[in-house]
Design an enzyme around this catalytic site. Structure first.
Site, mmCIF file in Angstrom:
data_model
loop_
_atom_site.group_PDB
_atom_site.id
_atom_site.type_symbol
_atom_site.label_atom_id
_atom_site.label_comp_id
_atom_site.label_asym_id
_atom_site.label_seq_id
_atom_site.Cartn_x
_atom_site.Cartn_y
_atom_site.Cartn_z
ATOM 1 N N ASP A 207 0.802 -1.027 -0.087
ATOM 2 C CA ASP A 207 -0.123 -0.110 0.010
ATOM 3 C C ASP A 207 0.855 1.367 0.045
ATOM 4 O O ASP A 207 1.618 1.445 1.038
ATOM 5 C CB ASP A 207 -0.871 0.049 1.166
ATOM 6 C CG ASP A 207 -1.843 1.464 1.075
ATOM 7 O OD1 ASP A 207 -1.363 2.150 0.820
ATOM 8 O OD2 ASP A 207 -2.952 0.878 1.586
ATOM 9 N N HIS A 208 1.352 1.877 -1.252
ATOM 10 C CA HIS A 208 2.309 2.641 -1.238
ATOM 11 C C HIS A 208 2.070 3.860 -0.333
ATOM 12 O O HIS A 208 3.061 4.649 0.101
ATOM 13 C CB HIS A 208 2.609 2.988 -2.697
ATOM 14 C CG HIS A 208 1.699 4.042 -3.379
ATOM 15 N ND1 HIS A 208 0.450 3.826 -3.469
ATOM 16 C CD2 HIS A 208 1.748 5.597 -3.468
ATOM 17 C CE1 HIS A 208 -0.023 4.776 -4.194
ATOM 18 N NE2 HIS A 208 0.485 5.838 -4.078
ATOM 19 N N HIS A 270 -5.716 3.042 0.764
ATOM 20 C CA HIS A 270 -4.920 3.987 1.409
ATOM 21 C C HIS A 270 -5.526 4.875 2.471
ATOM 22 O O HIS A 270 -5.272 4.867 3.457
ATOM 23 C CB HIS A 270 -4.697 4.935 -0.091
ATOM 24 C CG HIS A 270 -4.029 4.325 -1.193
ATOM 25 N ND1 HIS A 270 -2.975 3.311 -0.776
ATOM 26 C CD2 HIS A 270 -4.207 4.799 -2.470
ATOM 27 C CE1 HIS A 270 -2.787 3.250 -2.180
ATOM 28 N NE2 HIS A 270 -3.392 3.761 -3.160
HETATM 29 C C1 BG6 Z 1 -3.082 4.358 -6.620
HETATM 30 C C2 BG6 Z 1 -4.392 4.244 -7.397
HETATM 31 O O1 BG6 Z 1 -3.000 3.358 -5.675
HETATM 32 O O2 BG6 Z 1 -2.593 5.925 -6.476
HETATM 33 C C3 BG6 Z 1 -4.453 5.689 -8.372
HETATM 34 O O3 BG6 Z 1 -4.403 3.032 -8.110
HETATM 35 C C4 BG6 Z 1 -4.038 6.758 -8.003
HETATM 36 O O4 BG6 Z 1 -5.696 5.565 -9.144
HETATM 37 C C5 BG6 Z 1 -2.720 6.770 -7.350
HETATM 38 O O5 BG6 Z 1 -3.708 7.713 -9.010
HETATM 39 C C6 BG6 Z 1 -2.337 7.896 -6.584
HETATM 40 O O6 BG6 Z 1 -0.959 7.883 -5.688
HETATM 41 P P1 BG6 Z 1 -0.373 9.133 -5.313
HETATM 42 O O7 BG6 Z 1 1.056 8.669 -4.627
HETATM 43 O O8 BG6 Z 1 0.080 10.055 -6.446
HETATM 44 O O9 BG6 Z 1 -1.206 9.744 -4.533
#
Ligand code: BG6
Length: 516
Positions: A207-208, A270
């Protein structure tokens, strides 16, 4: 609970016993990373650049290998060129030829499909060769940046080719990208398939958001300070708003997004993780199992507030204006079905059934093509119980708020009332700001740098476990079922802040969304 987790639980790592200087970054040991889905967007924009950035920061060992696996007729050099272009276009740190040359010596490419045992035999042979030639030592991480429906096939092939079983004293880990299932039943099935081949302690679910500095800072803010804890509860907090807004549309992403939608794409992972970190109790230590236990407690205590037709909202963007440019609606975006009911905006009302949070609504919202890109967690406080001022003097005083700015413009804002200079006692809202940009000289690493390094180090704290994934689906499933059974998402113009139904969702209790 695995033996390692159980041991750690009884015997949390004692920082005083561990003589290593905690300020020195840990460097990964000898290993190879295999990326499945190497031709995809994530690999090009995030994974390959993060690997280069780690090498550039001196966090990868000299005996490191990167193997691409895909259905392409490429030689190692063609793969090298693909990685080079990804690094050139997306790396965070400057290009250094000597770093690149050393890294590129460890690149290999294996052509093949997921249903071809021979391709996996070639992969095994390539890894054995890397182990001896480059000294990667029999330690392998398999990164599945591929659609979930292909996980079972890949896991089975890794098992059948012996790649999932490391030699004694070595490791074999699997890294899984979301979406992890599309509901509770499918997530359980996926977990079963993955755990049949890899024991839970070798599974790293990405979950980045958990790799972001500002998200880890929630823990520092809450548990390193005396200031906030006394007011971090239902006595003082009126409600919490967690927003992840994006201005981009979905052109080019139909393959992934159509049929998935905003709730599955962002809330299930997230936003529920952000909620868990905001609401959890102090962990016994920052060992992985203690952190997970506290998050799991929050997720188990979460409940949807109903009735869902009033306490949830979903929308789909239609044509509008964004940043001075006219943009099309979802149904006109390339690849989307003309009658797609996929939601591009989702909002929910939740409560955490604990003494700390009883009666405090947690509002979650996310969407594409909204006013601007911003992710924030806002704790909105109750009004002071009594105001000894003439009412006309406090017309412009809102509720106090503590806002964790996850991105962009990372930092924290405290919003409170202050006297307007002059001879009247007029009170108006002002902001006090902490900003990473001005407080620290260091740039924040990309989330994927942190997470890939943690996989290679075998450090699981920032990866949700099975139970978290399943609990998150349990919360979301009734909403998804209701939406599937009731009509279409509400339209909202691109560039706005979502559908009217989202405004009504808060207005019913006299509240309103912050304009981030
Ligand atoms: C991803 C989603 O997990 O997170 C995308 O699948 C989204 O739809 C992205 O655009 C957004 O990541 P960040 O780090 O730019 O907020």
């Amino acid at each position: 609970m695995s033996v390692t987790a159980a041991e750690e639980w009884r015997n949390p790592r004692n920082p005083l016993r561990d003589k290593r200087d905690k300020r020195m970054p840990r460097i990964a040991g000898p290993c190879a990373v295999v990326i499945f889905g190497v031709t995809g967007d994530l690999s090009r924009k995030k994974l390959m650049p993060a690997i280069y950035d780690l090498a550039n920061r001196g966090l990868l060992p000299p005996n490191f290998g990167l193997v691409g696996f895909a259905r392409r007729d490429w030689a190692d050099e063609d793969f090298g060129q693909v990685v080079y272009e990804a690094v050139r276009d997306h790396a965070r740190t400057p290009f250094r030829q000597e770093v690149w040359d050393r890294l590129a010596e460890g690149f290999r490419f294996v052509p093949g499909t997921f249903d071809d045992p021979e391709a996996f035999a070639r992969l095994a042979a390539t890894l054995t060769q890397l182990d001896t030639e480059r000294g990667t030592g029999g330690n392998h991480a398999f990164y599945l940046s591929i659609p979930p429906k292909t996980f079972p096939a890949v896991c089975e092939q890794l098992h059948a080719s012996g790649l999932a079983d490391p030699r004694p004293g070595r490791w074999s880990r699997v890294v899984i990208e979301k979406p992890f299932g599309h509901d509770l039943a499918s997530a359980r099935e996926l977990n079963r398939v993955v755990n049949r081949v890899f024991p839970e302690e070798s599974v790293f679910r990405i979950d980045h958001y958990l790799g972001k500095e500002t998200v880890q800072n929630i823990l520092a803010l809450r548990f390193a300070n005396q200031l906030f804890d006394p007011i971090w509860n239902a006595h003082y907090v009126d409600h919490v708003q967690i927003t992840m807004a994006e201005d981009i549309g979905l052109g080019g992403r139909a393959g992934y997004y159509d049929g998935i939608g905003a709730a599955r794409d962002v809330i299930q992972n997230h936003l529920l993780q952000l909620l868990a970190l905001t609401a959890m109790e102090e962990p016994v230590s920052f060992g992985p199992s203690q952190l997970q236990v506290e998050k799991i407690k929050v997720l188990s205590a979460l409940r949807l507030v109903g009735p869902l037709e009033q306490t949830t909202a979903r929308g789909q963007y239609v044509a509008g204006w964004q940043g001075g440019e006219q943009v099309v609606g979802l149904l006109e975006e390339e690849g989307f079905a003309h009658d797609s009911v996929t939601e591009t905006f989702a909002a929910l009302t939740l409560e955490v059934d604990t003494r700390r949070w009883a009666g405090v609504p947690f509002y979650l919202r996310t969407g594409k093509r909204l006013g601007r890109r911003v992710t924030e967690i806002a704790l909105v406080f109750k009004r002071a119980p009594h105001l000894p001022f003439d009412a006309t003097m406090t017309n412009e005083l809102g509720k106090n708020a503590l806002v964790i700015r996850v991105q962009p413009d990372e930092g924290i804002t405290l919003r409170f009332g202050s006297k307007v200079p002059g001879h009247l006692m007029e009170v108006r809202d002002v902001n006090m700001d902490f900003s990473y940009g001005s407080a620290f000289a260091e740039d924040s690493p990309e989330a994927y740098e942190r997470l890939i390094l943690d996989v290679l180090l075998g450090e699981p704290s920032l990866f949700p476990v099975n139970a978290e994934v399943e609990l998150s689906w349990e919360i979301l499933d009734p909403v998804l079922d209701r939406w599937a059974a009731h009509g279409r998402p509400d339209p909202y113009p691109a560039g706005s802040w979502g559908p009217e139904s989202a405004v009504r969702m808060l207005a019913r209790t006299g509240r309103e969304w912050r304009r981030p």
